[in-house]
Scaffold this active site. Sequence first.
Site, PDB file in Angstrom:
ATOM      1  N   HIS A   9      85.234  13.498  66.128  1.00 32.81           N
ATOM      2  CA  HIS A   9      85.504  13.573  67.575  1.00 32.81           C
ATOM      3  C   HIS A   9      85.111  14.934  68.147  1.00 32.81           C
ATOM      4  O   HIS A   9      84.856  15.054  69.340  1.00 32.81           O
ATOM      5  CB  HIS A   9      86.972  13.258  67.866  1.00 32.81           C
ATOM      6  CG  HIS A   9      87.249  11.786  67.886  1.00 32.81           C
ATOM      7  ND1 HIS A   9      88.212  11.204  68.686  1.00 32.81           N
ATOM      8  CD2 HIS A   9      86.665  10.759  67.214  1.00 32.81           C
ATOM      9  CE1 HIS A   9      88.203   9.893  68.494  1.00 32.81           C
ATOM     10  NE2 HIS A   9      87.290   9.600  67.600  1.00 32.81           N
TER      11      HIS A   9
ATOM     12  N   VAL B 180      81.294  15.280  70.986  1.00 35.57           N
ATOM     13  CA  VAL B 180      81.548  15.727  72.360  1.00 35.57           C
ATOM     14  C   VAL B 180      81.005  17.150  72.522  1.00 35.57           C
ATOM     15  O   VAL B 180      81.652  18.117  72.144  1.00 35.57           O
ATOM     16  CB  VAL B 180      83.058  15.651  72.687  1.00 35.57           C
ATOM     17  CG1 VAL B 180      83.311  16.055  74.131  1.00 35.57           C
ATOM     18  CG2 VAL B 180      83.584  14.247  72.417  1.00 35.57           C
TER      19      VAL B 180
ATOM     20  N   ASP C 204      91.307  -0.302  56.293  1.00 30.97           N
ATOM     21  CA  ASP C 204      90.932  -1.218  55.201  1.00 30.97           C
ATOM     22  C   ASP C 204      92.130  -1.314  54.268  1.00 30.97           C
ATOM     23  O   ASP C 204      93.162  -0.692  54.531  1.00 30.97           O
ATOM     24  CB  ASP C 204      89.616  -0.816  54.509  1.00 30.97           C
ATOM     25  CG  ASP C 204      89.781   0.290  53.463  1.00 30.97           C
ATOM     26  OD1 ASP C 204      90.912   0.817  53.307  1.00 30.97           O
ATOM     27  OD2 ASP C 204      88.779   0.642  52.819  1.00 30.97           O
TER      28      ASP C 204
ATOM     29  N   ARG D  90      88.543  12.405  61.033  1.00 22.70           N
ATOM     30  CA  ARG D  90      88.288  11.911  62.387  1.00 22.70           C
ATOM     31  C   ARG D  90      88.163  13.062  63.400  1.00 22.70           C
ATOM     32  O   ARG D  90      87.365  12.983  64.334  1.00 22.70           O
ATOM     33  CB  ARG D  90      89.411  10.951  62.801  1.00 22.70           C
ATOM     34  CG  ARG D  90      89.162  10.278  64.141  1.00 22.70           C
ATOM     35  CD  ARG D  90      90.131   9.115  64.333  1.00 22.70           C
ATOM     36  NE  ARG D  90      89.852   8.392  65.566  1.00 22.70           N
ATOM     37  CZ  ARG D  90      90.717   8.284  66.582  1.00 22.70           C
ATOM     38  NH1 ARG D  90      91.896   8.870  66.518  1.00 22.70           N
ATOM     39  NH2 ARG D  90      90.388   7.591  67.651  1.00 22.70           N
TER      40      ARG D  90
ATOM     41  N   GLY E 289      78.756  18.615  70.820  1.00 25.73           N
ATOM     42  CA  GLY E 289      78.449  19.274  69.558  1.00 25.73           C
ATOM     43  C   GLY E 289      79.679  19.742  68.800  1.00 25.73           C
ATOM     44  O   GLY E 289      80.799  19.743  69.326  1.00 25.73           O
TER      45      GLY E 289
ATOM     46  N   ASN F  24      91.203   9.846  72.443  1.00 27.94           N
ATOM     47  CA  ASN F  24      92.016  10.809  71.684  1.00 27.94           C
ATOM     48  C   ASN F  24      93.516  10.649  71.913  1.00 27.94           C
ATOM     49  O   ASN F  24      94.319  10.938  71.025  1.00 27.94           O
ATOM     50  CB  ASN F  24      91.619  12.247  72.075  1.00 27.94           C
ATOM     51  CG  ASN F  24      90.227  12.619  71.596  1.00 27.94           C
ATOM     52  OD1 ASN F  24      89.738  12.062  70.611  1.00 27.94           O
ATOM     53  ND2 ASN F  24      89.577  13.543  72.297  1.00 27.94           N
TER      54      ASN F  24
ATOM     55  N   HIS G 269      85.904   4.744  57.932  1.00 25.07           N
ATOM     56  CA  HIS G 269      87.033   3.834  58.125  1.00 25.07           C
ATOM     57  C   HIS G 269      87.573   3.275  56.810  1.00 25.07           C
ATOM     58  O   HIS G 269      88.436   2.402  56.839  1.00 25.07           O
ATOM     59  CB  HIS G 269      86.649   2.711  59.089  1.00 25.07           C
ATOM     60  CG  HIS G 269      86.545   3.186  60.510  1.00 25.07           C
ATOM     61  ND1 HIS G 269      85.966   2.450  61.516  1.00 25.07           N
ATOM     62  CD2 HIS G 269      86.973   4.334  61.093  1.00 25.07           C
ATOM     63  CE1 HIS G 269      86.028   3.127  62.654  1.00 25.07           C
ATOM     64  NE2 HIS G 269      86.623   4.277  62.432  1.00 25.07           N
ATOM     65  N   THR G 270      87.091   3.769  55.710  1.00 28.76           N
ATOM     66  CA  THR G 270      87.690   3.431  54.421  1.00 28.76           C
ATOM     67  C   THR G 270      89.042   4.124  54.222  1.00 28.76           C
ATOM     68  O   THR G 270      89.774   3.828  53.285  1.00 28.76           O
ATOM     69  CB  THR G 270      86.747   3.796  53.249  1.00 28.76           C
ATOM     70  OG1 THR G 270      87.404   3.510  52.015  1.00 28.76           O
ATOM     71  CG2 THR G 270      86.381   5.274  53.253  1.00 28.76           C
TER      72      THR G 270
HETATM   73  C1  HEM Z   1      81.270   3.814  64.962  1.00 24.85           C
HETATM   74  C2  HEM Z   1      82.079   4.045  65.968  1.00 24.85           C
HETATM   75  C3  HEM Z   1      83.536   4.303  65.794  1.00 24.85           C
HETATM   76  C4  HEM Z   1      84.532   3.713  66.497  1.00 24.85           C
HETATM   77  C5  HEM Z   1      84.358   2.690  67.612  1.00 24.85           C
HETATM   78  C6  HEM Z   1      85.773   4.210  65.982  1.00 24.85           C
HETATM   79  C7  HEM Z   1      87.027   3.855  66.458  1.00 24.85           C
HETATM   80  C8  HEM Z   1      88.221   4.225  65.894  1.00 24.85           C
HETATM   81  C9  HEM Z   1      89.507   3.832  66.381  1.00 24.85           C
HETATM   82  C10 HEM Z   1      89.759   2.985  67.615  1.00 24.85           C
HETATM   83  C11 HEM Z   1      90.444   4.349  65.552  1.00 24.85           C
HETATM   84  C12 HEM Z   1      91.953   4.188  65.657  1.00 24.85           C
HETATM   85  C13 HEM Z   1      92.483   5.114  66.723  1.00 24.85           C
HETATM   86  C14 HEM Z   1      93.882   4.781  67.178  1.00 24.85           C
HETATM   87  O1  HEM Z   1      94.744   4.433  66.349  1.00 24.85           O
HETATM   88  O2  HEM Z   1      94.106   4.879  68.372  1.00 24.85           O
HETATM   89  C15 HEM Z   1      89.743   5.062  64.527  1.00 24.85           C
HETATM   90  C16 HEM Z   1      90.340   5.710  63.475  1.00 24.85           C
HETATM   91  C17 HEM Z   1      89.661   6.440  62.532  1.00 24.85           C
HETATM   92  N1  HEM Z   1      88.313   6.732  62.544  1.00 24.85           N
HETATM   93 FE1  HEM Z   1      86.915   5.867  63.721  1.00 24.85          FE
HETATM   94  N2  HEM Z   1      85.520   5.087  64.971  1.00 24.85           N
HETATM   95  C18 HEM Z   1      84.176   5.180  64.826  1.00 24.85           C
HETATM   96  C19 HEM Z   1      83.509   6.011  63.948  1.00 24.85           C
HETATM   97  C20 HEM Z   1      84.114   6.849  63.061  1.00 24.85           C
HETATM   98  C21 HEM Z   1      83.450   7.859  62.280  1.00 24.85           C
HETATM   99  C22 HEM Z   1      81.962   8.179  62.392  1.00 24.85           C
HETATM  100  C23 HEM Z   1      84.379   8.446  61.490  1.00 24.85           C
HETATM  101  C24 HEM Z   1      84.232   9.550  60.491  1.00 24.85           C
HETATM  102  C25 HEM Z   1      83.134   9.778  59.804  1.00 24.85           C
HETATM  103  C26 HEM Z   1      85.645   7.797  61.780  1.00 24.85           C
HETATM  104  C27 HEM Z   1      86.821   8.073  61.147  1.00 24.85           C
HETATM  105  C28 HEM Z   1      88.036   7.514  61.474  1.00 24.85           C
HETATM  106  C29 HEM Z   1      89.231   7.707  60.685  1.00 24.85           C
HETATM  107  C30 HEM Z   1      89.322   8.457  59.373  1.00 24.85           C
HETATM  108  C31 HEM Z   1      90.264   7.052  61.368  1.00 24.85           C
HETATM  109  C32 HEM Z   1      91.751   6.996  60.961  1.00 24.85           C
HETATM  110  C33 HEM Z   1      92.436   8.247  61.474  1.00 24.85           C
HETATM  111  C34 HEM Z   1      93.911   8.370  61.117  1.00 24.85           C
HETATM  112  O3  HEM Z   1      94.462   7.576  60.358  1.00 24.85           O
HETATM  113  O4  HEM Z   1      94.519   9.330  61.630  1.00 24.85           O
HETATM  114  N3  HEM Z   1      85.457   6.859  62.757  1.00 24.85           N
HETATM  115  N4  HEM Z   1      88.397   4.993  64.760  1.00 24.85           N
END
Ligand code: HEM
Length: 330
Positions: A74, A78, A249, A70, A80, A102, A204-205
């Site tokens: 992020h 932002v 998931d 993530r 690049g 963040n 998100h897997t």
């Molecule tokens: C498509 C738009 C996306 C949205 C709206 C989104 C939103 C979020 C949100 C809200 C969380 C949880 C944050 C929290 O607990 O406050 C999250 C977690 C996460 N996101 Fe996304 N995300 C997106 C795309 C992506 C992409 C492109 C990736 C990586 C290729 C990604 C990887 C992750 C991962 C791995 C987590 C879990 C992080 C952890 O457990 O520390 N996300 N995301």
Amino acid sequence: MAAINCHQCIYVFVTTFFVAAAIVLVPTTCTAQLTSDFYKQSCPQALQIIRSVVKRAINREARMGASLLRLHFHDCFVNGCDGSILLDDADSFTGEKTAGPNLNSVRGFDVVDDIKAALNRDCHGNVVSCADILAVAARDSVEILGGPSYSYEVLLGRRDATTAVLNDANRNLPAPFFAFSQLLSSFQSHGLDLQDLILLSGGHTIGLARCTTFRARIYNDTNIDPEFAASLQKGCPANGGDNNTAPIDSTTTHFDTVYFKSLLQKKGLFHSDQELFKSDGSDSDNLVQHYANSPQDFKVDFGASMVKMGNIKPLTGSDGEIRLNCRKIN
Ligand code: HEM
Ligand SMILES: *[C@@H]1O[C@H](CO)[C@@H](O)[C@H](O)[C@H]1NC(C)=O
Ligand SMILES: *[C@@H]1O[C@H](CO)[C@@H](O)[C@H](O)[C@H]1NC(C)=O
């Protein structure tokens, strides 16, 4: 013309001009490109060093792989992939760490510090950029949690930003309450397309999310499996418990296609996840369906989209700097 720097590019341009009048094939803009062997001379062991620190961190806590993936996302969205997310607040700017998307959720900074310290020591100096560390750590995390077939070649040679803008993080990162059209325009604004949106959302897997990011969905959305919603409500009350976490998931430490299968069952955790599959026969639906049933294609195509994301506006050549400490400018 792969992988040449700007000096070489101008040289080729000039030479070609005098050698042949047919100049049309030569690019007139010189953007230095990232290359997979960027550290081959300066620190041949760089990738192994990064990988071993990532591996240790994931052995300590499996979630760290998700957190590192993530961080790279992020960073790239932002201004690049320039390591700007790693900067602590400074006298001259407020960093991105406290921006809405963040705050209280990005993590992994200590692991990045460990990687940087190991590199500075073993490369005999300050050679590897913080932005490249994020790109490699993301790839290694995916591979460690998904197995070797989820690997891909990372391109390198990014340099680090010398400033950060808090509001750019607020403006440029997609939110979990976004509708499909907002998600797509967000990705398109970064040069990514629908397929990249689907594939990269597959990130998100792995990982966890806080109650505050999915509360509205589990209490108010209709495009959600009712039993799934009810079970999440137990850990995420209508009021309070903002920091309680839930798995994104059902297999949070396995990089697999369960995320896509869940969307087919209306079990996406975020509103934004489920927006990608609404049983309306859209192109987006078809892509989700495809990747849910084609792990092999997901493996290959995810890597390609990661490389594309990693190519968002890198600083190269003499732009930016190689930060000595990822948290502050030199
Ligand atoms: C498509 C738009 C996306 C949205 C709206 C989104 C939103 C979020 C949100 C809200 C969380 C949880 C944050 C929290 O607990 O406050 C999250 C977690 C996460 N996101 Fe996304 N995300 C997106 C795309 C992506 C992409 C492109 C990736 C990586 C290729 C990604 C990887 C992750 C991962 C791995 C987590 C879990 C992080 C952890 O457990 O520390 N996300 N995301
Ligand atoms: C959530 O956790 C953060 C620290 O990560 C803390 O500052 C904040 O107060 C917590 N919020 C609630 C509602 O407990
Ligand atoms: C659900 O929707 C209602 C009506 O729009 C709103 O008042 C309420 O705050 C929402 N609940 C959540 C948890 O978002």
